[in-house]
Design a protein around this motif. Structure first.
Motif, mmCIF file in Angstrom:
data_model
loop_
_atom_site.group_PDB
_atom_site.id
_atom_site.type_symbol
_atom_site.label_atom_id
_atom_site.label_comp_id
_atom_site.label_asym_id
_atom_site.label_seq_id
_atom_site.Cartn_x
_atom_site.Cartn_y
_atom_site.Cartn_z
ATOM 1 N N ALA A 9 0.846 -1.194 0.000
ATOM 2 C CA ALA A 9 0.000 0.000 0.000
ATOM 3 C C ALA A 9 0.882 1.244 0.000
ATOM 4 O O ALA A 9 2.052 1.203 0.403
ATOM 5 C CB ALA A 9 -0.897 -0.008 1.229
ATOM 6 N N LEU A 10 0.327 2.340 -0.464
ATOM 7 C CA LEU A 10 1.053 3.605 -0.432
ATOM 8 C C LEU A 10 1.162 4.063 1.019
ATOM 9 O O LEU A 10 0.160 4.234 1.702
ATOM 10 C CB LEU A 10 0.320 4.659 -1.272
ATOM 11 N N ALA A 11 2.398 4.278 1.462
ATOM 12 C CA ALA A 11 2.616 4.617 2.870
ATOM 13 C C ALA A 11 3.184 6.016 3.066
ATOM 14 O O ALA A 11 3.338 6.468 4.201
ATOM 15 C CB ALA A 11 3.552 3.593 3.506
ATOM 16 N N GLU A 12 3.504 6.706 1.967
ATOM 17 C CA GLU A 12 4.085 8.047 2.100
ATOM 18 C C GLU A 12 3.638 8.913 0.936
ATOM 19 O O GLU A 12 3.132 8.421 -0.068
ATOM 20 C CB GLU A 12 5.611 7.951 2.130
ATOM 21 N N ASP A 13 3.826 10.224 1.092
ATOM 22 C CA ASP A 13 3.422 11.148 0.038
ATOM 23 C C ASP A 13 4.225 10.889 -1.232
ATOM 24 O O ASP A 13 5.369 10.417 -1.185
ATOM 25 C CB ASP A 13 3.614 12.595 0.491
ATOM 26 N N LEU A 14 3.613 11.227 -2.360
ATOM 27 C CA LEU A 14 4.219 10.921 -3.653
ATOM 28 C C LEU A 14 3.855 12.000 -4.660
ATOM 29 O O LEU A 14 2.731 12.498 -4.659
ATOM 30 C CB LEU A 14 3.692 9.552 -4.130
ATOM 31 N N ASP A 15 4.791 12.350 -5.528
ATOM 32 C CA ASP A 15 4.552 13.292 -6.626
ATOM 33 C C ASP A 15 4.710 12.557 -7.955
ATOM 34 O O ASP A 15 5.745 11.916 -8.189
ATOM 35 C CB ASP A 15 5.549 14.452 -6.583
ATOM 36 N N VAL A 16 3.699 12.638 -8.828
ATOM 37 C CA VAL A 16 3.756 12.009 -10.146
ATOM 38 C C VAL A 16 3.071 12.913 -11.165
ATOM 39 O O VAL A 16 2.381 13.868 -10.802
ATOM 40 C CB VAL A 16 3.058 10.623 -10.147
ATOM 41 N N ASP A 17 3.237 12.582 -12.435
ATOM 42 C CA ASP A 17 2.512 13.313 -13.473
ATOM 43 C C ASP A 17 1.022 12.989 -13.434
ATOM 44 O O ASP A 17 0.177 13.877 -13.543
ATOM 45 C CB ASP A 17 3.069 12.971 -14.865
ATOM 46 N N VAL A 18 0.715 11.680 -13.290
ATOM 47 C CA VAL A 18 -0.683 11.242 -13.339
ATOM 48 C C VAL A 18 -0.948 10.216 -12.242
ATOM 49 O O VAL A 18 -0.183 9.262 -12.069
ATOM 50 C CB VAL A 18 -1.037 10.607 -14.702
ATOM 51 N N ALA A 19 -2.039 10.415 -11.525
ATOM 52 C CA ALA A 19 -2.531 9.413 -10.573
ATOM 53 C C ALA A 19 -3.739 8.733 -11.191
ATOM 54 O O ALA A 19 -4.654 9.409 -11.679
ATOM 55 C CB ALA A 19 -2.910 10.065 -9.250
ATOM 56 N N VAL A 20 -3.744 7.414 -11.189
ATOM 57 C CA VAL A 20 -4.857 6.632 -11.720
ATOM 58 C C VAL A 20 -5.508 5.896 -10.560
ATOM 59 O O VAL A 20 -4.831 5.148 -9.842
ATOM 60 C CB VAL A 20 -4.397 5.632 -12.795
ATOM 61 N N ILE A 21 -6.803 6.090 -10.377
ATOM 62 C CA ILE A 21 -7.523 5.456 -9.285
ATOM 63 C C ILE A 21 -8.321 4.288 -9.843
ATOM 64 O O ILE A 21 -9.264 4.481 -10.620
ATOM 65 C CB ILE A 21 -8.451 6.459 -8.574
ATOM 66 N N GLY A 22 -7.920 3.085 -9.480
ATOM 67 C CA GLY A 22 -8.585 1.882 -9.974
ATOM 68 C C GLY A 22 -7.678 1.069 -10.870
ATOM 69 O O GLY A 22 -7.126 1.600 -11.841
ATOM 70 N N ALA A 23 -7.516 -0.232 -10.555
ATOM 71 C CA ALA A 23 -6.618 -1.092 -11.323
ATOM 72 C C ALA A 23 -7.382 -2.209 -12.017
ATOM 73 O O ALA A 23 -6.987 -3.372 -11.997
ATOM 74 C CB ALA A 23 -5.536 -1.672 -10.416
ATOM 75 N N GLY A 24 -8.506 -1.837 -12.646
ATOM 76 C CA GLY A 24 -9.207 -2.756 -13.530
ATOM 77 C C GLY A 24 -8.740 -2.517 -14.953
ATOM 78 O O GLY A 24 -7.718 -1.871 -15.201
ATOM 79 N N ALA A 50 -1.769 9.253 3.302
ATOM 80 C CA ALA A 50 -0.787 9.671 2.307
ATOM 81 C C ALA A 50 -1.453 10.574 1.266
ATOM 82 O O ALA A 50 -2.662 10.493 1.029
ATOM 83 C CB ALA A 50 -0.174 8.457 1.621
ATOM 84 N N THR A 51 -0.665 11.423 0.629
ATOM 85 C CA THR A 51 -1.162 12.324 -0.413
ATOM 86 C C THR A 51 -0.360 12.126 -1.692
ATOM 87 O O THR A 51 0.878 12.109 -1.661
ATOM 88 C CB THR A 51 -1.053 13.792 0.025
ATOM 89 N N VAL A 52 -1.059 11.966 -2.800
ATOM 90 C CA VAL A 52 -0.419 11.900 -4.114
ATOM 91 C C VAL A 52 -0.686 13.212 -4.821
ATOM 92 O O VAL A 52 -1.847 13.591 -5.039
ATOM 93 C CB VAL A 52 -0.957 10.729 -4.952
ATOM 94 N N THR A 53 0.372 13.909 -5.176
ATOM 95 C CA THR A 53 0.264 15.161 -5.913
ATOM 96 C C THR A 53 0.494 14.871 -7.391
ATOM 97 O O THR A 53 1.498 14.248 -7.755
ATOM 98 C CB THR A 53 1.294 16.181 -5.414
ATOM 99 N N ALA A 54 -0.439 15.281 -8.234
ATOM 100 C CA ALA A 54 -0.363 14.946 -9.660
ATOM 101 C C ALA A 54 -0.950 16.069 -10.498
ATOM 102 O O ALA A 54 -1.901 16.731 -10.075
ATOM 103 C CB ALA A 54 -1.107 13.646 -9.944
ATOM 104 N N ARG A 55 -0.411 16.239 -11.695
ATOM 105 C CA ARG A 55 -0.971 17.232 -12.616
ATOM 106 C C ARG A 55 -2.343 16.797 -13.103
ATOM 107 O O ARG A 55 -3.261 17.598 -13.264
ATOM 108 C CB ARG A 55 -0.038 17.432 -13.809
ATOM 109 N N ASP A 56 -2.493 15.492 -13.334
ATOM 110 C CA ASP A 56 -3.763 14.946 -13.818
ATOM 111 C C ASP A 56 -4.149 13.724 -12.993
ATOM 112 O O ASP A 56 -3.286 13.007 -12.477
ATOM 113 C CB ASP A 56 -3.656 14.532 -15.294
#
Length: 331
Positions: A24-39, A222-228
């Motif tokens: 599981a995500l345990a710490e903050d993360l910065d990415v270009d894109v966060a995708v919610i759902g792995a179907g 945790a917080t994911v920071t993403a442009r999209d």
């Protein structure tokens, strides 16, 4: 198949290669894109984005492909029961052509991915059929076949199929596909990670701030920071458009069992009759046998007795495919 239906996990989930859960995500993360759902929607989007050079994090509350995608009938077809004649009448011929093109290109793209990555996912090219047994439905199928052909599909009206019972008529579309959806997605996930993408299982998303950048908050803090952000959950967890007032949940049941390979129905079939019946087969390790997959009894969850619905579906399978030994049943 007996009518004493014991519900199991889906065949796709039971026969997919295992593996340890991803953390599981345990710490903050910065990415270009966060995708919610792995179907199939979320992982397909994430794979394309990673391939395009974006940094991507996939957040999944459960496990990869273990939601709706893991319980599908796993057919890839442009033929969706009866749709093209209605589209032609309501959206015009061009609307029907655009719909047909989008569906065809999606199947072609999936086939290209299977070939590019060498995915062992039981991919088979099959013809698809929408059939009726009631002669009163033949005119509607003739109109559907004509509309589908006009939309650019390899469609025709036929009266002979590979089913073990007669039909009054059917729309046939050649060159469609069927596959093992979980094997496909696990391979996609592995390639995504090899390209630098990250997948976090057991990570429930609880909040989304749509700013510049966006911030996705998880249950663990945790917080994911993403442009999209791509929201690819089956039900929209962030209901900005009040979709809950327009969405209606639907469930279908599946019974599956082994059949001799020479009894293969040689196609993918669906009928709107009898509260929907869908039939296909899948390859098994034993080359002399195949898995018969029968789907139907669509209903709104919470209405009626599910056991009775399973019994009706199993009885239908018994009647039309006698002697099949049931191995799986799922919803």
């Amino acid at each position: 198949m007996t009518q004493n239906v014991q519900v199991s996990d889906s065949y796709w989930l039971q026969t997919a290669p295992g593996g340890a859960p991803r953390p599981a995500l345990a710490e903050d993360l910065d990415v270009d894109v966060a995708v919610i759902g792995a179907g199939v929607a979320g992982l397909s989007a994430a794979w394309e984005l990673t391939r395009a050079g974006r940094s991507v994090a996939v957040l999944e509350a459960g496990r990869v492909a273990a939601g709706v995608t893991g319980y599908t009938s796993a057919k890839l077809t442009v033929l969706h029961t009866l749709v093209y004649d209605r589209l032609r009448r309501t959206r015009g011929p061009e609307g029907a052509r655009l719909y047909a093109r989008s569906q065809s290109e999606a199947i072609e793209h999936a086939a290209g991915i299977v070939a590019e990555l060498g995915i062992d996912c039981d991919w088979e090219t099959r013809d698809a059929y929408t059939y009726v047994r009631d002669p009163g439905g033949v005119d509607e199928l003739r109109a559907e076949a004509a509309a589908a052909e006009e939309a650019g599909l390899p469609a025709s009206f036929v009266t002979e199929t590979g089913l073990p019972f007669p039909v009054a008529g059917a729309v046939k579309v050649t060159g469609q596909a069927q596959f093992h959806p979980v094997k496909y997605l696990l391979a996609l996930a592995a390639d995504l990670e090899a390209r630098g993408g990250r997948i976090f299982e057991g990570t429930t998303v609880q909040g989304l701030d749509e700013g510049e950048p966006c911030r996705v908050r998880t249950e663990a803090g945790a917080t994911v920071t993403a442009r999209d952000v791509v929201v690819a959950t089956h039900y929209p967890i962030f209901d900005r458009a009040l979709l809950f007032a327009r969405l209606s949940p639907r469930r279908e049941l599946v019974v599956a069992g082994t059949v001799e390979a020479d009894r293969d129905v040689d196609g993918m079939y669906i009928t709107p009759e009898e509260n929907t019946r869908s039939v296909r087969t899948a390859p098994l390790a034993d080359a002399g046998r195949r898995l018969l997959v029968v789907t139907g009894e669509h209903f709104t969850p919470g209405t009626g007795d599910t056991r009775e619905r399973f019994a009706r579906l199993a009885a239908w399978a018994d009647e039309h495919f006698p002697g099949v030994e049931r191995t799986h049943a799922w919803a």
